[in-house]
Design an enzyme around this catalytic site. Structure first.
Site, short mmCIF file in Angstrom:
data_model
loop_
_atom_site.label_atom_id
_atom_site.label_comp_id
_atom_site.label_asym_id
_atom_site.label_seq_id
_atom_site.Cartn_x
_atom_site.Cartn_y
_atom_site.Cartn_z
N ASP A 81 1.61 -9.01 -9.52
CA ASP A 81 0.84 -8.11 -8.86
C ASP A 81 2.13 -7.61 -7.67
OD1 ASP A 81 -1.73 -7.05 -7.25
OD2 ASP A 81 -0.12 -7.22 -5.82
N ARG A 89 -0.51 0.88 1.18
CA ARG A 89 -0.43 1.99 0.47
C ARG A 89 -1.30 3.20 0.76
NH1 ARG A 89 1.00 -1.41 -5.03
NH2 ARG A 89 3.28 -1.61 -4.52
C1 MIC Z 1 -1.94 -2.37 -5.91
O1 MIC Z 1 -1.95 -2.82 -4.88
O2 MIC Z 1 -1.67 -1.19 -6.43
C2 MIC Z 1 -2.36 -3.14 -6.97
C3 MIC Z 1 -3.69 -2.88 -7.74
O3 MIC Z 1 -2.60 -4.61 -6.43
C4 MIC Z 1 -1.53 -3.37 -8.22
C5 MIC Z 1 -1.91 -4.22 -9.10
C6 MIC Z 1 -2.66 -3.60 -10.13
O4 MIC Z 1 -2.55 -2.36 -10.54
O5 MIC Z 1 -3.53 -4.10 -10.75
C7 MIC Z 1 -0.11 -4.05 -7.44
O6 MIC Z 1 0.26 -3.97 -6.73
O7 MIC Z 1 0.85 -4.48 -8.36
FE1 SF4 Z 2 -5.36 -5.80 -3.57
FE2 SF4 Z 2 -4.41 -3.74 -2.20
FE3 SF4 Z 2 -3.16 -6.20 -2.00
FE4 SF4 Z 2 -2.93 -4.74 -4.30
S1 SF4 Z 2 -2.47 -3.86 -1.95
S2 SF4 Z 2 -3.28 -6.84 -4.08
S3 SF4 Z 2 -5.20 -3.78 -4.26
S4 SF4 Z 2 -5.26 -5.81 -1.42
#
Ligand code: MIC
Ligand code: SF4
Length: 640
Positions: free
Chosen positions: A121, A381
């Site tokens: 992640d 994001r």
């Molecule tokens: C994200 O924040 O975009 C995610 C979902 O946590 C991703 C991982 C994924 O796509 O499963 C990330 O940050 O790597």
């Molecule tokens: Fe989860 Fe959002 Fe963190 Fe990605 S950015 S690990 S989707 S809480």
């Protein structure tokens, strides 16, 4: 020799070398800990299984469930069962759904200063808040690390971010990282580690530091790191793990590749506008805009400190009638703390919707904004469509700013509310309850792995051909994110363990016809601009295009994790030698590249057969990466 903090930890973990090379040269490091989450974890464990090992070889590996928690069909619960039984059999700790967001829980219960952590992640750098070198990677790299195989990366540059001064009331850690993003942009951190130093660091608590290292991912940085000091020790003591504490600091005369200074006393509440985290302005510059929704939480801002601030500002007040406000706490520990001290009541009483402890709205798993809606989020994001509503406009801000917007119904600087400033003290001891963390089985041979119909076998790629040819299936601009390439959200995320199915959604927000076209044409090429593949670590953004026959991606520059993922799945990542050549290719052009002579540093020639021209291409592949691509991917390569 003197070293900065990042260099010290890297040096200590080098495999087969005892000196750090210059930035850009390949290094291989030992990984002490790994983490996976459910949306990338199923693939990572299927890949680990394909390595044929009996048990993970790391000091600690943890499998978290936090992304796919809607369970609106059999897919998510099937994945959960697979992950739980797999963890039990192969020596991995399992954090059950409801226990919290992987990065928050890892910080609370497992992170150790000075150790390396690799997570499937991109926000794994959260661990840098506790003094770890914590990096995001594709699931396959994490699978290899679980197998005891070193992690390969180019030696990063180390940037000194000196924090001076003191944060003013209602200005917080989120504003620091938003300021760094404003200055450096979403590609400013590529190939770099951001190391935070200076007097301003000492007064930041571990969760505040973690907000900064977490969102450092949006700079494209390899990771971000804070020293391990008295503040770190207090945090670990409060987590009943003081024995894990070691002091780590840069040498006094440490040298850095670059330096920036941020004066905290001068910072103001900031906000990132749609649809990029670096489109940062002062909140006051856009104050007054109507707000429809406020979402608080995510791995960036759901800590004890964050939620206590939210509760303190909401106490005795009510969310504006035209705002829908929701909050997802970072972990069960935080919920228990706030229930215990009464702050939970203030949040509920103010009319905030309580969401599960998990990723939730951050990744479009519920709580989507209305059409054209303005949503203020404490997340990291705000890419187009990520919230689940393509026409919505997502702004990223601190918890203080989010509460101010929730109360007034318009974009509001929290300093303009007239609320008396207050400080949040960290508890001397947190409530420790690890009952949702399941240890691996002492009798692994008796554990049966449960695989429901959502768990489909891994697709395999053939070795690289000597000449690749095909059509330009899609031409894209700068800063294409993995959310463009392989969208997430409530509809698509549950398909993560099923590549043929998820491949039907590749580039859905950009061009829904892409998957059909790619298959009809028997695969081909993708052409893009700068910073291609920024954002998440999801290897599905390489794996699914590979499944659809994408042979090479030709761009102006790549983001780090996506570049590694393309290599891992045997897709050639190429760059224009001369960026102006980007204009000489159009969607639909027929291209061919002779790959037989591919070697480190050697250029390749692309022939645009439609236009009858030759274009020189570069790449950053070393011997090992070339061997991986030749083999058809890292799994084929690792298995020999
Ligand atoms: C994200 O924040 O975009 C995610 C979902 O946590 C991703 C991982 C994924 O796509 O499963 C990330 O940050 O790597
Ligand atoms: Fe989860 Fe959002 Fe963190 Fe990605 S950015 S690990 S989707 S809480």
């Amino acid at each position: 020799m003197s070293y900065n903090l990042a260099q010290k930890i890297l040096l200590h973990h080098l495999v087969d070398a005892n000196e750090l090379p210059l930035p850009g040269a390949p290094i291989a490091i030992k990984i002490d800990q790994t983490l996976t989450q459910d949306a990338t974890g199923t693939m990572a464990y299927l890949q680990f299984e394909a390595l044929g090992m009996l048990k993970v070889k790391t000091e600690l590996s943890v499998s978290y469930i936090d992304h796919n928690m809607l369970q609106s069909g059999f897919e998510n619960p099937d994945d959960h069962l697979f992950l739980q039984t797999f963890a039990s059999k192969y020596g991995v700790y399992f954090s059950k759904p409801g226990n919290g967001i992987c990065h928050q829980v890892h910080l609370e219960r497992f992170g150790i200063p000075g150790k390396t952590l690799l997570g499937s992640d991109s926000h794994t750098p959260t661990g840098g808040g506790i003094g770890m070198i914590a990096m995001g990677a594709g699931g396959l790299d994490v699978a290899l690390a679980m197998g005891g195989i070193a992690f390969h990366l180019p030696m990063p540059k180390v940037v000194k971010v000196e924090l001076v001064g003191e944060l003013q009331p209602f200005v917080s850690a989120k504003d620091i990282i938003l300021e760094v993003l404003r200055q450096l942009t979403v590609k400013g951190g590529v190939g770099k580690i951001m190391e935070y130093t200076g007097p301003g660091v000492e007064i930041l608590t571990v969760p505040e530091r973690a907000t900064i290292t977490n969102m450092g991912a949006e700079l494209g940085a390899t990771t971000s790191v804070f020293p391990s000091d008295d503040m770190t020790r207090q945090f670990l003591r409060a987590q009943n793990r003081e024995y894990n504490w070691v002091p780590i600091a840069p040498d006094p005369d440490a040298v850095y590749d670059e330096e920036i200074t941020i004066n905290l006393s001068e910072l103001e509440p900031l906000i990132a506008q749609p649809h990029m985290p670096d489109r940062v302005v002062k909140v006051r510059e856009i104050a007054g805009m109507k707000v429809h929704q406020v979402a608080m939480g995510s791995c960036t801002n759901s800590s004890y400190v964050d939620l206590m601030k939210v509760a303190g500002m909401l106490e005795g007040r009510t969310v504006h009638p035209e705002v829908s406000a929701g909050l997802g706490p970072g972990s069960r520990q935080i919920i228990e703390e706030l229930m215990d001290n009464g702050a939970w009541y203030d949040i509920v009483q103010a009319g905030v919707r309580i969401l599960e402890s998990g990723c939730g709205p951050c990744i479009g798993m519920g709580f989507s904004p209305p059409s054209e809606g303005i949503s203020i989020r404490t997340h990291n994001r705000n890419f187009l469509g990520r919230s689940g509503t393509k026409s919505a406009k997502v702004y990223l801000a601190s918890p203080e700013t989010a509460v101010a917007c929730a109360l007034t119904g318009e974009i509001t600087d929290p300093r303009d509310l007239g609320i008396e400033p207050f400080k949040v003290a960290m508890p001397d001891t947190f409530i420790i309850d690890d009952s949702l963390i399941i240890a691996p089985s002492p009798e692994p041979e008796r554990v049966e792995i449960i695989r429901g119909p959502n768990i489909q076998p891994l697709p395999i790629k053939a070795p690289l051909e000597g000449k690749i040819s095909g059509e330009v299936l899609l031409k894209l601009e700068d800063n294409i994110t993995t959310d463009h390439i392989m969208p997430a959200g409530a509809k698509i995320l549950p398909l993560r363990s099923n590549i043929p199915k998820i491949a039907e959604h590749v580039f859905e927000v950009v061009d829904p016809e892409f998957p059909r076209r790619a298959q009809e044409k028997g695969g081909g090429f993708i052409v893009g601009g700068m910073n291609y593949g920024q954002g998440s670590s999801r290897e599905h953004a390489a794996l699914a295009p590979m499944y659809l026959g994408v042979k090479a991606v030709i761009v102006k520059s790549f983001a780090r994790i996506h570049l590694a993922n393309l290599i891992n799945f045997g897709i050639l990542p190429l760059t224009f030698k001369d960026e102006a050549d980007y204009d000489k290719i159009e969607q639909g052009d027929m291209l061919s590249i002779d790959t037989s002579g591919i070697a480190p540093g050697a250029e390749l020639t692309l022939i645009n057969e439609t236009k009858g021209i030759k274009i020189p291409l570069a790449h950053s592949l070393d011997e090992r990466s070339i061997a991986i691509i030749r083999a058809g991917g890292a799994l084929a390569y690792a298995r020999g």
